[in-house]
Write an enzyme that holds these catalytic residues in place. Structure first.
Site, mmCIF file in Angstrom:
data_model
loop_
_atom_site.group_PDB
_atom_site.id
_atom_site.type_symbol
_atom_site.label_atom_id
_atom_site.label_comp_id
_atom_site.label_asym_id
_atom_site.label_seq_id
_atom_site.Cartn_x
_atom_site.Cartn_y
_atom_site.Cartn_z
ATOM 1 N N VAL A 1 0.873 -1.014 -0.181
ATOM 2 C CA VAL A 1 0.075 -0.056 0.096
ATOM 3 C C VAL A 1 0.680 1.228 -0.113
ATOM 4 C CG1 VAL A 1 -1.904 -1.223 1.272
ATOM 5 C CG2 VAL A 1 -0.224 0.042 2.507
ATOM 6 N N ASP A 2 0.409 2.392 -0.376
ATOM 7 C CA ASP A 2 0.924 3.696 -0.492
ATOM 8 C C ASP A 2 0.766 4.132 0.740
ATOM 9 O OD1 ASP A 2 2.088 6.079 -1.009
ATOM 10 O OD2 ASP A 2 0.384 6.785 -2.233
ATOM 11 N N LYS A 3 1.369 5.228 1.330
ATOM 12 C CA LYS A 3 1.222 5.780 2.738
ATOM 13 C C LYS A 3 0.198 6.963 2.599
ATOM 14 C CE LYS A 3 3.764 9.401 3.926
ATOM 15 N NZ LYS A 3 2.890 10.322 3.880
ATOM 16 N N ILE B 1 4.886 1.482 0.549
ATOM 17 C CA ILE B 1 5.664 1.761 -0.682
ATOM 18 C C ILE B 1 5.341 3.327 -0.701
ATOM 19 C CG2 ILE B 1 6.332 1.683 -2.923
ATOM 20 C CD1 ILE B 1 5.584 -1.095 -2.958
#
Length: 359
Positions: free
Chosen positions: A32-34, A230
Site C-alpha cells: 500500500v501507499d502511505k 511503499i
C-alpha cells in the site's frame, strides 16, 4: 462471484474483474501507499524552516515576518493555480492565512512556463511574469535532494540541508524544499538546471494517520497477511508513519536508490524481509511487485497515479484509489477502493476469503 462483487461494493470496493475476487481471498502480501491510504490525506502546513529559524505554524495567527512570508509565497507560486492536490491546497490555505500580501501579488502575475515533475527530477518549477515588469520570477518546490541539485549547493551545504530535513521528518511530516530565481524577460531555458536558483528553506506538512489503521494492521497480522508500505516520501517520514501505525520496520528500510542498485536475486532476498520502502519511483514499484511474486507471494497492491499502472497490472490484484486515482490507474486495476481507506481494503480481503471458501 456476482453476489461477492455486490457485497464488496457495499464496503466501498468496486470489482472490475471477477477472477480478482478469488485472488483477493488468497492474498498473502498487501502493498500500500502511505498518503491517503494509511493517512487521512488531509494535509496542513505545520513547520517552516528558513535555515536559521524553525517556525511551528500550529496555532499561529496573522501575517508572518517577511522571510517566512517569502518562503510561503514562493511555495504557493510553485503550485497549480486551481490546486486539486491536498498538499498544494494546504500550501494555498497557509499562504492566504499567513502571507496574504504575497498571495495577492501572485494573483496579479501570469504563469508563462512550467517545468513538470519527472522521475529524474522530483520538483515542480513555475515561471511567472509580473505585469509591467521586464523580469520573470521563478519558484520551485520538491524533494530536498532535488532542490539542492537545482541550487547547485556545495556538498557541505547539502549535508546541512538533509540533516534539517531528517530532524523534521522524524515527526512524520512530509518535507519539501523551496527555491526561487529571477530572470530577464525572454524564453526560459530548456531545463530548470540552467536557472539561477537560491534556496529559501523547507516547508513541512502534517497528514494525520487514520485512527482505524493500527487495528486493521493487527487484523492483517493475525490473518497471516504481510503489509508492505511503499511511498515516495522521505525515509524519515516513512519510518515515523510506519512506527505510528504499528508496521514492522525491524528489518530496516529501503529507498528507490537501494532497489535500483540491486540485481533481481538480491532484491528477492531483501523484499522477503523488508516492509517499508521510501522514495520509490514507479519503475522500482514494478520490480518490487515482480520480486514479491517470484518469492511465491500473492500480491494485492494499491496505486493512484498513471505511472503506477504497470505495477497494478503486474500484481495478482491491482487496486486503484477511487477518490485520488487517475483514470489510467483505474483502467489497469482489477478493483477500485472508493474512499481510499485501508480499513475498507482489509474488510474486502476478509470478504474475499469467505467467498473463496464458499466456492
Amino acid at each position: 462471484l456476482a453476489l461477492g462483487a455486490w457485497r464488496l461494493s457495499r464496503h466501498g470496493v468496486l470489482t472490475r474483474s471477477m477472477p480478482a475476487i478469488e485472488s483477493l481471498g488468497s492474498a498473502t502480501v498487501l502493498a500500500v501507499d502511505k498518503t491517503g491510504t494509511l493517512t487521512e490525506n488531509r494535509m496542513t502546513v505545520s513547520v517552516l524552516d528558513d535555515g536559521v529559524r524553525r517556525l511551528v505554524l500550529d496555532g499561529q495567527r496573522g501575517e508572518l515576518d517577511p522571510v517566512m512570508r517569502r518562503l510561503l509565497g514562493s511555495a504557493l507560486a510553485s503550485c497549480e493555480i486551481d490546486a486539486f492536490d491536498p498538499m498544494e491546497r494546504a500550501i494555498a490555505a497557509a499562504a492566504l492565512n499567513h502571507a496574504a500580501r504575497e498571495a495577492e501579488e501572485l494573483g496579479g502575475m501570469t504563469l508563462v512556463h512550467e517545468y513538470e515533475l519527472t522521475p529524474e527530477l522530483l520538483a515542480v518549477t513555475h515561471v511567472w511574469k509580473p505585469h509591467e515588469s521586464n523580469r520573470l520570477l521563478v519558484s520551485a518546490k520538491g524533494a530536498p535532494e532535488a532542490i539542492a541539485g537545482l541550487c547547485h549547493l556545495e556538498p557541505a551545504a547539502v549535508t546541512r540541508l538533509l540533516a534539517r530535513v531528517e530532524q523534521i521528518a522524524r515527526d512524520g511530516l512530509r518535507v519539501l524544499a523551496i527555491a526561487s530565481a529571477e530572470l530577464k524577460e525572454g524564453p526560459p531555458p530548456s531545463s530548470p538546471h540552467e536557472l539561477p536558483f537560491g534556496l529559501l528553506g523547507l516547508i513541512a506538512l502534517r497528514d494525520p494517520v487514520r485512527k482505524t489503521v493500527p487495528a486493521a494492521l493487527a487484523d492483517c497480522h493475525r490473518a497471516g497477511i504481510r503489509v508492505v508500505m511503499i511511498t515516495g516520501d522521505h525515509p524519515g517520514t516513512a519510518r515515523a508513519v510506519a512506527q505510528a501505525v504499528g508496521l514492522d520496520d525491524s528489518h530496516g528500510l529501503l529507498t528507490g536508490q537501494d532497489l535500483s542498485s540491486m540485481d533481481d536475486d538480491a532484491l528477492r532476498d531483501r523484499v522477503a524481509m523488508v516492509s517499508v520502502y521510501a522514495r520509490v519511483p514507479p519503475t522500482e514499484k514494478l520490480r518490487l511487485v515482480r520480486a514479491l511474486r517470484a518469492n511465491g507471494e500473492v500480491v494485492a497492491m494499491t496505486g493512484d497515479g498513471g505511472n503506477d499502472a504497470p505495477a497494478l497490472k503486474a500484481a495478482d490484484i491491482g487496486i486503484a484509489m477511487g477518490s485520488r486515482g487517475t483514470d489510467v490507474a483505474r483502467e489497469a486495476a482489477a478493483m477500485v477502493l472508493v474512499d481510499d481507506d485501508f480499513t475498507g481494503l482489509v474488510t474486502a480481503i476478509r470478504i474475499g476469503r469467505r467467498i473463496y471458501e464458499n466456492i
